[in-house]
Design an enzyme around this catalytic site. Sequence first.
Site, PDB file in Angstrom:
ATOM      1  CB  THR A 149      -6.474  -1.197  -6.090  1.00 51.99           C
ATOM      2  OG1 THR A 149      -7.363  -1.725  -5.124  1.00 51.99           O
ATOM      3  CG2 THR A 149      -5.408  -0.389  -5.395  1.00 51.99           C
ATOM      4  CG  ASP A 161     -10.635  -8.016  -3.864  1.00 44.44           C
ATOM      5  OD1 ASP A 161      -9.455  -7.699  -3.656  1.00 44.44           O
ATOM      6  OD2 ASP A 161     -11.574  -7.617  -3.156  1.00 44.44           O
TER       7      ASP A 161
HETATM    8  N1  DGL Z   1     -12.114  -3.611  -4.608  1.00 46.19           N
HETATM    9  C1  DGL Z   1     -10.997  -4.482  -4.832  1.00 46.19           C
HETATM   10  C2  DGL Z   1     -11.036  -5.044  -6.234  1.00 46.19           C
HETATM   11  O1  DGL Z   1     -11.404  -4.354  -7.136  1.00 46.19           O
HETATM   12  C3  DGL Z   1      -9.739  -3.733  -4.604  1.00 46.19           C
HETATM   13  C4  DGL Z   1      -8.540  -4.621  -4.625  1.00 46.19           C
HETATM   14  C5  DGL Z   1      -7.600  -4.339  -5.773  1.00 46.19           C
HETATM   15  O2  DGL Z   1      -7.985  -3.954  -6.849  1.00 46.19           O
HETATM   16  O3  DGL Z   1      -6.381  -4.531  -5.541  1.00 46.19           O
HETATM   17  O4  DGL Z   1     -10.691  -6.164  -6.467  1.00 46.19           O
END
Ligand code: DGL
Length: 331
Positions: free
Chosen positions: A15, A96
């Site tokens: 993100t 994540d």
């Molecule tokens: N797709 C998720 C990840 O890369 C997005 C969550 C984030 O990065 O906060 O872990």
Amino acid sequence: MKDKAHIVVIGTGGTIAGRGASSVNTSDYACSVLSIDEVLSGIPQAHAIARVSAEQLMQIGSENFSTTHLLTLGKRIDTLLKQDDIDGIVVTHGTDTIDETAYFLHLTLKSSKPVVVVGSMRPPSSLSADGPLNLYNAILVAGSETSHGKGTLVVANDEIHSARDVVKTSTFKLESFRSPYGPLGYVVEGSPRYYRTPARRHTLSTQWSIDAIDELPEVGIVYAHGGIDAAVIDATAQSGVRGLIYAATGNGNVAAHVVGALQRARRRGVQIVRASRTGSGIVIRNAAQPDDEYDWLVVDDQVPQKARLLLMLSLGSEQRSADLQDAFYRY
Ligand code: DGL
């Protein structure tokens, strides 16, 4: 006066490298689309506190991280840390599985130089984005003498967490990152302040070195719930795993109707580890279940996803149950 610290920022996606169509959408956006150079261009202030180099190693959401990605990242960091002209590393990462990657690095890197893993809950395109300050703080922490020897760190929301303890606890809140014993310190007014140090072994004092690991055995996790079907345990045990983390209810309780399936798995040679799905607390050996009699292991206080990584590493170097159990008390 010493020159500014040379910090290499490795981009892997997440993100923190995301973009949304609306500045008020903090959950609906594309992640891993901005390059690490674009991400860094949002914090020109970083050049006042460090000599920053950047490299794009991957561009993926962290839910896609596999053992191969962990090994690729760890080996690249290891190579960089061996260079005398590099003082610390920052890894931008999806949140994540940030806790898993950071813990893997914490156990396998052989350096006292700071390694900081950082992400964000909101993409840079959103109002009150947290990524820019998180990344600035991560560079600050990685460049600080006070961060040496503390293992891999996760910086978010003004807090500095040990990779051993930190867990993502919310799908959307900025204060998502929590350690059961609290953070190691804070970033306050532009400088890191530490209040405690990790008690368990990490980096230079572990038995693993990233440059000697080329593959890891598979370990699965089974999540317990009321009415769990023993067939899930049988299927996992037959899938080729060498270990199974049973994320049990409460303090490691196992429903009577699945004890047999776990015993069958153990007889197949699969190591069984009792953990808890509660997210914190200790699972006591031989309390809820007779672990000595069944030749099962317990996690001590480790969460299932990190217990999995620790068991994968341990199985690569130890075979005796007593040694594997000891690893959960040492790390
Ligand atoms: N797709 C998720 C990840 O890369 C997005 C969550 C984030 O990065 O906060 O872990």
